[in-house]
Design an enzyme around this catalytic site. Sequence first.
Site, mmCIF file in Angstrom:
data_model
loop_
_atom_site.group_PDB
_atom_site.id
_atom_site.type_symbol
_atom_site.label_atom_id
_atom_site.label_comp_id
_atom_site.label_asym_id
_atom_site.label_seq_id
_atom_site.Cartn_x
_atom_site.Cartn_y
_atom_site.Cartn_z
ATOM 1 N N LEU A 63 11.173 93.092 67.582
ATOM 2 C CA LEU A 63 9.731 92.958 67.394
ATOM 3 C C LEU A 63 9.207 91.632 67.939
ATOM 4 O O LEU A 63 8.060 91.555 68.385
ATOM 5 C CB LEU A 63 9.391 93.107 65.907
ATOM 6 C CG LEU A 63 9.503 94.530 65.352
ATOM 7 C CD1 LEU A 63 9.476 94.527 63.834
ATOM 8 C CD2 LEU A 63 8.400 95.414 65.906
ATOM 9 N N ARG A 88 19.073 92.963 64.081
ATOM 10 C CA ARG A 88 18.841 93.614 65.374
ATOM 11 C C ARG A 88 20.144 93.973 66.077
ATOM 12 O O ARG A 88 20.221 94.988 66.759
ATOM 13 C CB ARG A 88 17.951 92.746 66.263
ATOM 14 C CG ARG A 88 18.445 91.332 66.550
ATOM 15 C CD ARG A 88 17.310 90.542 67.207
ATOM 16 N NE ARG A 88 17.673 89.205 67.634
ATOM 17 C CZ ARG A 88 17.592 88.112 66.873
ATOM 18 N NH1 ARG A 88 17.186 88.223 65.607
ATOM 19 N NH2 ARG A 88 17.900 86.910 67.356
ATOM 20 N N HIS A 125 24.064 88.965 70.924
ATOM 21 C CA HIS A 125 22.827 88.435 71.482
ATOM 22 C C HIS A 125 23.050 87.830 72.862
ATOM 23 O O HIS A 125 24.187 87.581 73.270
ATOM 24 C CB HIS A 125 22.257 87.384 70.528
ATOM 25 C CG HIS A 125 22.125 87.882 69.135
ATOM 26 N ND1 HIS A 125 20.958 88.399 68.620
ATOM 27 C CD2 HIS A 125 23.044 87.973 68.133
ATOM 28 C CE1 HIS A 125 21.149 88.786 67.375
ATOM 29 N NE2 HIS A 125 22.416 88.543 67.053
ATOM 30 N N ARG A 183 15.402 76.231 77.555
ATOM 31 C CA ARG A 183 15.885 77.608 77.566
ATOM 32 C C ARG A 183 17.090 77.808 78.475
ATOM 33 O O ARG A 183 17.943 78.646 78.203
ATOM 34 C CB ARG A 183 14.767 78.552 78.019
ATOM 35 C CG ARG A 183 13.585 78.628 77.076
ATOM 36 C CD ARG A 183 12.617 79.718 77.517
ATOM 37 N NE ARG A 183 13.218 81.037 77.365
ATOM 38 C CZ ARG A 183 12.678 82.151 77.836
ATOM 39 N NH1 ARG A 183 11.543 82.110 78.497
ATOM 40 N NH2 ARG A 183 13.280 83.319 77.652
ATOM 41 N N ARG A 184 17.185 77.074 79.565
ATOM 42 C CA ARG A 184 18.154 77.409 80.597
ATOM 43 C C ARG A 184 19.258 76.375 80.825
ATOM 44 O O ARG A 184 20.252 76.674 81.469
ATOM 45 C CB ARG A 184 17.432 77.641 81.918
ATOM 46 C CG ARG A 184 16.695 78.970 81.947
ATOM 47 C CD ARG A 184 17.718 80.107 82.041
ATOM 48 N NE ARG A 184 17.064 81.402 81.960
ATOM 49 C CZ ARG A 184 16.957 82.100 80.842
ATOM 50 N NH1 ARG A 184 17.471 81.625 79.721
ATOM 51 N NH2 ARG A 184 16.355 83.266 80.833
ATOM 52 N N GLU A 232 22.585 84.679 67.549
ATOM 53 C CA GLU A 232 21.864 84.091 68.659
ATOM 54 C C GLU A 232 21.838 82.570 68.546
ATOM 55 O O GLU A 232 22.080 82.017 67.477
ATOM 56 C CB GLU A 232 20.433 84.641 68.668
ATOM 57 C CG GLU A 232 19.562 84.167 69.792
ATOM 58 C CD GLU A 232 20.170 84.338 71.171
ATOM 59 O OE1 GLU A 232 21.163 83.633 71.457
ATOM 60 O OE2 GLU A 232 19.674 85.155 71.943
ATOM 61 N N HIS A 238 21.693 93.358 71.857
ATOM 62 C CA HIS A 238 20.821 94.200 71.040
ATOM 63 C C HIS A 238 19.607 94.697 71.821
ATOM 64 O O HIS A 238 19.184 94.100 72.823
ATOM 65 C CB HIS A 238 20.343 93.422 69.816
ATOM 66 C CG HIS A 238 19.479 92.235 70.170
ATOM 67 N ND1 HIS A 238 18.137 92.338 70.459
ATOM 68 C CD2 HIS A 238 19.783 90.925 70.290
ATOM 69 C CE1 HIS A 238 17.645 91.154 70.736
ATOM 70 N NE2 HIS A 238 18.627 90.281 70.655
ATOM 71 N N MET A 249 20.459 79.049 67.925
ATOM 72 C CA MET A 249 19.406 78.603 67.020
ATOM 73 C C MET A 249 18.402 77.787 67.826
ATOM 74 O O MET A 249 18.754 76.759 68.387
ATOM 75 C CB MET A 249 20.010 77.774 65.889
ATOM 76 C CG MET A 249 19.198 77.795 64.613
ATOM 77 S SD MET A 249 17.634 76.931 64.714
ATOM 78 C CE MET A 249 18.116 75.320 64.140
#
Length: 339
Positions: free
Chosen positions: A98, A143, A267, A224-225, A197, A94, A199
């Site tokens: 925002l 999105r 996503h 995150r990674r 995406e 996407h 969660m």
Amino acid sequence: MAAMASHQSITTRQFQGHISNSALHQDGGKISLKLVRGGYCCGKRSRGSIQASSSPSHNSASNPIIAPLIGTSKDPSKKPINVSGEAALILIRHGESLWNEKNLFTGCVDVPLTKKGVEEAIEAGKRISNIPIDKIYTSALIRAQMTAMLAMTQHRRKKVPIVMHDENEQAKAWSQIFSEETKKQCIPVVTAWQLNERMYGELQGLNKQETADKYGKEQVHVWRRSYDIPPPNGESLEMCAERAVAYFKSEIEPQLQQGKNVMIAAHGNSLRSIIMYLDKLTSQEVISLELSTGIPMLYIVKEEKYIRRGSPAAPTEAGVYAYTKNLAKYRQKLDEMLH
């Protein structure tokens, strides 16, 4: 990499999806796919940092990255595999949302696109405007759905995307189309939470920089990674992959096997999971994969294999369509129809 058991109190069935970082970089009409800890170059694995680039005039068609397609022809309820032809598979992350703009963890929070995100979706549509599309899959988040719809406004075939509602019998009955001619000019759109995406648990809505300041950059980087370590009360990439790839295999892959051309708007993390399956990436390779917002990725499904063609550069560039005779013929037909 060991998972943090205390953070895996949720299951994949309870949640819907997340956002991914990806590595399609655009530079002068070229798209680069980076796999830092390992990857592919000309169809071969290698150690170290690999950069596989594609441009409208020079994609390595002679050395495609391929992965086997799991067939379902033994299942009598499925139609036979389309072994004689080919199908196109388009993946689009996407456009900017925002909360992307505000640098917030988004995950499964349903946030719309920014003005820039709208422009990215429209540009993505221009890139795929000459590629056939028979069916669209999106996540359940706005999105991704906005991106798909905006992209289709640029398609030269001018078919209308129609969101399918089958949550109950009344929804199906009320959304029926009673003109066979109209149906031919429509493209069904299926929404699925499995494509959502990752969660992000207790990180959702938090500012990424402030979170790094609070917990430390290393800890946030792990959340995150890493592949199998989830954020607090959230999903790991591994957990996201379980639902996204399972859905792809059961619902989308049979469509491709029947020769249907499919677009998926989703996503970062759900698409990374699918690409991991398509390109047979390891758990270490996939964590290095970054996907840019609004940049489509094209695969050709042929002879039970997925052949990655990279990203179409622009509607005026014919190079990507010459990879296969079918794509070239489709584009020629569009030219004849519209001129």
